[in-house]
Design a protein around this motif. Structure first.
Motif, PDB file in Angstrom:
ATOM      1  N   TYR A  39       0.826  -1.213   0.000  1.00  0.00           N
ATOM      2  CA  TYR A  39       0.000   0.000   0.000  1.00  0.00           C
ATOM      3  C   TYR A  39       0.858   1.261   0.000  1.00  0.00           C
ATOM      4  O   TYR A  39       0.623   2.190  -0.768  1.00  0.00           O
ATOM      5  N   HIS A  40       1.864   1.300   0.863  1.00  0.00           N
ATOM      6  CA  HIS A  40       2.657   2.515   0.994  1.00  0.00           C
ATOM      7  C   HIS A  40       3.589   2.718  -0.200  1.00  0.00           C
ATOM      8  O   HIS A  40       3.942   3.856  -0.526  1.00  0.00           O
ATOM      9  N   VAL A 126      -4.314   0.364   7.201  1.00  0.00           N
ATOM     10  CA  VAL A 126      -3.803   1.279   6.182  1.00  0.00           C
ATOM     11  C   VAL A 126      -4.829   2.348   5.837  1.00  0.00           C
ATOM     12  O   VAL A 126      -4.471   3.436   5.386  1.00  0.00           O
TER      13      VAL A 126
END
Length: 211
Positions: A39-40, A126
């Motif tokens: 995700y990051h 997240v």
């Protein structure tokens, strides 16, 4: 000797007129990027490059990567919900419906590995709880439809052990465990996936449900 490093080639831009891609194309590319980069590590620029458009063109479809991830998750859960709704309405024995639901769940995972891993295997936290509220509600509806059929089995006195909740959760967890291993440990010498699914379902239902 001097070595010149070449910059990685970016995906070719779509011709004018093809740049406004359907949301589905962007979502498919985003699934791959989220799985590969996390995700990051995933960015709008990387997703745009994957589909061959500018970041500006992508922003015409999605505000940010959170919105993309949420739509991937919502789409996957909605497909599973529709499957459960259709199976639960069939005029057949509850045990047969539970088996069909669990098998369809595993088939969905194998047919949609990226979406499945993002929904069921991704890291928690997240996205904010507020952003995930609608997705969570959709997931709850999907799960409740499954539990409702297990509840029919319990009401008929056919559960061999446990409660409706523990039986339903154990069956779901077992199926999730199998498909997660198949997706993430592909180098292992697995038996055919269809055979593994059938053996697992036989073991679960024969162990939990009386004739």
């Amino acid at each position: 000797m001097t070595t010149t490093l070449k910059k990685p080639q970016r995906s070719a831009r779509k011709p004018k007129g093809d740049g406004h891609l359907r949301r589905g194309e962007i979502l498919q590319a985003a699934e791959r990027i989220f799985i590969a980069e996390g995700y990051h590590g995933a960015t709008i620029r990387k997703i745009a490059d994957e589909v061959g458009v500018s970041s500006t063109a992508l922003y015409m479809h999605f505000r940010d990567k959170d919105e993309i991830l949420l739509e991937i998750c919502d789409g996957a859960i909605e497909q599973l919900l529709n499957i459960n709704l259709e199976i639960s309405a069939r005029p057949i024995d509850a045990v047969a419906r539970v088996r069909l639901m669990l098998d369809a769940y595993m088939a969905f995972a194998m047919d949609n590995p990226n979406a499945y891993q993002l929904v069921f295997c991704g890291p928690a936290g997240v996205l904010s709880e507020a952003k995930q509220a609608a997705t969570q509600a959709l997931g709850d509806r999907c799960y409740e439809k499954f539990v409702g059929v297990v509840r029919e089995i319990g009401a008929s006195g056919r559960l061999r052990t446990g409660t409706v909740d523990s039986a339903a959760q154990s069956m779901w967890a077992a199926c999730h465990g199998l498909v997660s291993l198949l997706l993430t440990k592909s180098g292992f010498n697995w038996a055919p996936a269809d055979e593994l699914r059938a053996v697992l379902l036989d073991g679960l239902l024969y162990g939990l449900v009386t004739d």
